[in-house]
Design a protein around this motif. Structure first.
Motif, mmCIF file in Angstrom:
data_model
loop_
_atom_site.group_PDB
_atom_site.id
_atom_site.type_symbol
_atom_site.label_atom_id
_atom_site.label_comp_id
_atom_site.label_asym_id
_atom_site.label_seq_id
_atom_site.Cartn_x
_atom_site.Cartn_y
_atom_site.Cartn_z
ATOM 1 N N ALA A 59 -21.766 5.768 -6.762
ATOM 2 C CA ALA A 59 -21.231 7.133 -6.836
ATOM 3 C C ALA A 59 -20.286 7.308 -5.658
ATOM 4 C CB ALA A 59 -22.360 8.155 -6.778
ATOM 5 N N PHE A 60 -19.026 7.613 -5.959
ATOM 6 C CA PHE A 60 -17.979 7.668 -4.933
ATOM 7 C C PHE A 60 -17.248 8.998 -5.036
ATOM 8 C CE2 PHE A 60 -13.882 6.969 -3.011
ATOM 9 C CZ PHE A 60 -14.085 6.004 -2.042
ATOM 10 N N GLU A 61 -17.063 9.660 -3.892
ATOM 11 C CA GLU A 61 -16.329 10.926 -3.867
ATOM 12 C C GLU A 61 -15.490 10.994 -2.604
ATOM 13 O OE1 GLU A 61 -17.072 15.776 -3.902
ATOM 14 O OE2 GLU A 61 -18.699 14.388 -4.425
ATOM 15 N N SER A 62 -14.189 11.269 -2.767
ATOM 16 C CA SER A 62 -13.268 11.370 -1.645
ATOM 17 C C SER A 62 -12.446 12.650 -1.757
ATOM 18 C CB SER A 62 -12.330 10.156 -1.614
ATOM 19 O OG SER A 62 -11.335 10.299 -0.612
ATOM 20 N N ARG A 63 -12.349 13.385 -0.639
ATOM 21 C CA ARG A 63 -11.503 14.569 -0.557
ATOM 22 C C ARG A 63 -10.651 14.462 0.704
ATOM 23 N NH1 ARG A 63 -14.201 19.988 -2.964
ATOM 24 N NH2 ARG A 63 -15.337 19.045 -4.708
ATOM 25 N N ARG A 64 -9.337 14.390 0.537
ATOM 26 C CA ARG A 64 -8.436 14.258 1.677
ATOM 27 C C ARG A 64 -8.471 15.523 2.518
ATOM 28 N NH1 ARG A 64 -2.426 12.183 0.540
ATOM 29 N NH2 ARG A 64 -3.655 10.352 -0.111
ATOM 30 N N ARG A 65 -8.580 15.322 3.846
ATOM 31 C CA ARG A 65 -8.591 16.429 4.794
ATOM 32 C C ARG A 65 -7.561 16.197 5.903
ATOM 33 N NH1 ARG A 65 -10.950 18.681 1.312
ATOM 34 N NH2 ARG A 65 -13.016 19.637 1.360
ATOM 35 N N HIS A 66 -6.561 15.397 5.620
ATOM 36 C CA HIS A 66 -5.594 15.033 6.648
ATOM 37 C C HIS A 66 -4.728 16.239 7.005
ATOM 38 C CE1 HIS A 66 -3.865 11.578 8.797
ATOM 39 N NE2 HIS A 66 -2.752 12.304 8.821
ATOM 40 N N PHE B 26 0.831 -1.202 0.000
ATOM 41 C CA PHE B 26 0.000 0.000 0.000
ATOM 42 C C PHE B 26 0.866 1.253 0.000
ATOM 43 C CE2 PHE B 26 -3.290 -2.780 2.082
ATOM 44 C CZ PHE B 26 -4.240 -2.632 1.094
ATOM 45 N N PHE B 27 0.531 2.184 -0.906
ATOM 46 C CA PHE B 27 1.141 3.507 -0.886
ATOM 47 C C PHE B 27 0.329 4.472 -0.034
ATOM 48 C CE2 PHE B 27 2.638 1.843 -5.049
ATOM 49 C CZ PHE B 27 3.996 1.822 -4.744
ATOM 50 N N SER B 28 -0.988 4.395 -0.117
ATOM 51 C CA SER B 28 -1.846 5.261 0.698
ATOM 52 C C SER B 28 -3.228 4.651 0.797
ATOM 53 C CB SER B 28 -1.944 6.675 0.109
ATOM 54 O OG SER B 28 -2.648 6.667 -1.127
ATOM 55 N N LEU B 29 -3.939 5.030 1.887
ATOM 56 C CA LEU B 29 -5.319 4.620 2.091
ATOM 57 C C LEU B 29 -6.057 5.830 2.654
ATOM 58 C CD1 LEU B 29 -3.276 2.221 3.518
ATOM 59 C CD2 LEU B 29 -5.359 0.904 3.068
ATOM 60 N N ASP B 30 -6.965 6.401 1.877
ATOM 61 C CA ASP B 30 -7.779 7.522 2.338
ATOM 62 C C ASP B 30 -9.093 6.969 2.857
ATOM 63 O OD1 ASP B 30 -6.947 10.540 0.755
ATOM 64 O OD2 ASP B 30 -5.722 8.738 0.676
ATOM 65 N N ALA B 31 -9.500 7.397 4.061
ATOM 66 C CA ALA B 31 -10.670 6.767 4.684
ATOM 67 C C ALA B 31 -11.471 7.779 5.480
ATOM 68 C CB ALA B 31 -10.234 5.630 5.593
ATOM 69 N N GLN B 32 -12.755 7.489 5.582
ATOM 70 C CA GLN B 32 -13.678 8.268 6.393
ATOM 71 C C GLN B 32 -13.524 7.828 7.845
ATOM 72 O OE1 GLN B 32 -15.875 10.571 5.313
ATOM 73 N NE2 GLN B 32 -17.493 10.697 6.835
ATOM 74 N N GLY B 33 -13.608 8.784 8.786
ATOM 75 C CA GLY B 33 -13.599 8.433 10.197
ATOM 76 C C GLY B 33 -12.274 8.723 10.870
ATOM 77 N N LEU B 34 -12.216 9.795 11.674
ATOM 78 C CA LEU B 34 -10.970 10.168 12.337
ATOM 79 C C LEU B 34 -10.457 9.078 13.260
ATOM 80 C CD1 LEU B 34 -11.620 13.932 13.205
ATOM 81 C CD2 LEU B 34 -9.727 13.033 11.829
ATOM 82 N N ALA B 35 -11.355 8.462 14.047
ATOM 83 C CA ALA B 35 -10.919 7.436 14.988
ATOM 84 C C ALA B 35 -10.366 6.220 14.255
ATOM 85 C CB ALA B 35 -12.088 7.028 15.895
ATOM 86 N N SER B 36 -11.017 5.847 13.137
ATOM 87 C CA SER B 36 -10.544 4.690 12.376
ATOM 88 C C SER B 36 -9.177 4.949 11.769
ATOM 89 C CB SER B 36 -11.550 4.355 11.271
ATOM 90 O OG SER B 36 -12.805 4.038 11.815
ATOM 91 N N VAL B 37 -8.985 6.162 11.244
ATOM 92 C CA VAL B 37 -7.694 6.501 10.657
ATOM 93 C C VAL B 37 -6.611 6.503 11.718
ATOM 94 C CG1 VAL B 37 -6.392 8.387 9.575
ATOM 95 C CG2 VAL B 37 -8.644 7.744 8.697
ATOM 96 N N PRO C 285 -0.509 3.513 6.134
ATOM 97 C CA PRO C 285 -0.488 4.932 5.738
ATOM 98 C C PRO C 285 -1.891 5.460 5.422
ATOM 99 C CG PRO C 285 0.224 3.579 3.902
ATOM 100 C CD PRO C 285 0.031 2.650 5.072
ATOM 101 N N TYR C 286 -2.719 5.502 6.470
ATOM 102 C CA TYR C 286 -4.077 6.023 6.316
ATOM 103 C C TYR C 286 -4.083 7.542 6.389
ATOM 104 C CZ TYR C 286 -7.101 1.918 6.252
ATOM 105 O OH TYR C 286 -7.772 0.793 5.874
ATOM 106 N N TYR C 287 -5.004 8.153 5.634
ATOM 107 C CA TYR C 287 -5.203 9.593 5.629
ATOM 108 C C TYR C 287 -6.686 9.874 5.822
ATOM 109 C CZ TYR C 287 -0.513 9.691 3.656
ATOM 110 O OH TYR C 287 0.826 9.510 3.459
ATOM 111 N N TYR C 288 -6.974 10.825 6.694
ATOM 112 C CA TYR C 288 -8.362 11.185 6.911
ATOM 113 C C TYR C 288 -8.919 11.901 5.684
ATOM 114 C CZ TYR C 288 -12.434 13.743 8.525
ATOM 115 O OH TYR C 288 -13.684 14.276 8.635
ATOM 116 N N ALA C 289 -10.101 11.488 5.260
ATOM 117 C CA ALA C 289 -10.760 12.098 4.108
ATOM 118 C C ALA C 289 -12.259 12.170 4.374
ATOM 119 C CB ALA C 289 -10.497 11.280 2.847
ATOM 120 N N ARG C 290 -12.906 13.082 3.693
ATOM 121 C CA ARG C 290 -14.366 13.130 3.669
ATOM 122 C C ARG C 290 -14.815 12.344 2.445
ATOM 123 N NH1 ARG C 290 -17.296 14.005 7.763
ATOM 124 N NH2 ARG C 290 -18.912 15.015 6.520
#
Length: 233
Positions: free
Chosen positions: A122-129, A85-96, A106-111
């Motif tokens: 329909a999938f939409e991700s915006r990194r907010r880390h 894995f190079f990166s994993l963007d995920a919903q949920g601050l506690a999970s990240v 290498p998880y990053y917080y995203a909406r």
């Protein structure tokens, strides 16, 4: 000690490109080699959602969905075909935070939003880390053919039937986790990708060629604890 986890992976798009193996060498820790098929290494972006995430043996939680999108490649180490894995963007601050702290991933917080409507995702991700460069992924995707078993198609089997994943922890150590699940059922997939800056955020250009795409409704998964891997001589 972190307990093994149980979860479901649902509504996955496997979007994969053949790339020159030399392009990956500088992005991999020492001791890894790109796993090559048909003369090429492969780079993938995979959006999906996690469901029912819990420590192994505990009851399933109700109604919790944690969508994510990861960027990965395929490697061998000690002769074992694996994922890196190079990166994993995920919903949920506690999970990240938990994934970073306990599983060294290498998880990053995203909406992120994921909706299944009229046979399409329909999938939409915006990194907010905090402190990290922004990255976005927006797409719709859907199954577009008859289902098949991954092990009936050599390329599909190469890309999805992987039961160990690796990452490099912040201290420079290499970690691995083993997963168990039933073999994948896949569909040919079509997709419309509006924005993808995830590859660029990881130092890659999005290839101009059309990717190979598969859709899966998902599998139920058991993941082991993260373990430090022995050094490769």
């Amino acid at each position: 000690m972190v307990l093994p986890l149980e979860m479901g992976w649902r509504h996955l798009l496997f979007e994969s490109w053949p790339v020159d193996a030399d392009r990956l060498d500088d992005h991999l820790p020492e001791g890894f080699e790109p796993d090559v098929r048909d003369g090429s290494a492969w780079l993938s972006v995979i959006p999906f959602t996690n469901v029912d995430v819990r420590p192994k043996g505990l009851p399933r939680p109700l109604g919790v969905r944690l969508p994510e999108v990861n960027v990965r490649t395929y490697v061998t180490r000690d002769g074992v075909p694996s994922v890196y894995f190079f990166s994993l963007d995920a919903q949920g601050l506690a999970s990240v935070a938990g994934a970073r702290l306990f599983h060294h991933l290498p998880y990053y917080y995203a909406r992120i939003s994921l909706a299944w409507t009229d046979g399409r995702v329909a999938f939409e991700s915006r990194r907010r880390h905090p402190g990290d460069r922004p990255a976005r992924y927006e797409a719709s995707y859907w199954p577009a053919g008859e289902p098949f078993a991954a092990d009936d198609d050599p390329l599909a089997e190469f890309l999805v039937e992987r039961y160990r994943f690796y990452t490099e922890a912040p201290d420079g150590s290499v970690r691995h986790t083993d997963v168990r699940h039933d073999p994948w059922t896949l569909y040919p997939a079509e997709a419309s990708v509006g924005t993808d800056t995830l590859l660029r955020a990881n130092g890659f250009r999005r290839p101009e060629a059309e990717p190979v795409r598969y859709y899966s409704p998902g599998v139920d998964v058991t993941a082991s604890r993260s373990e430090r891997s022995a050094e490769v001589n």
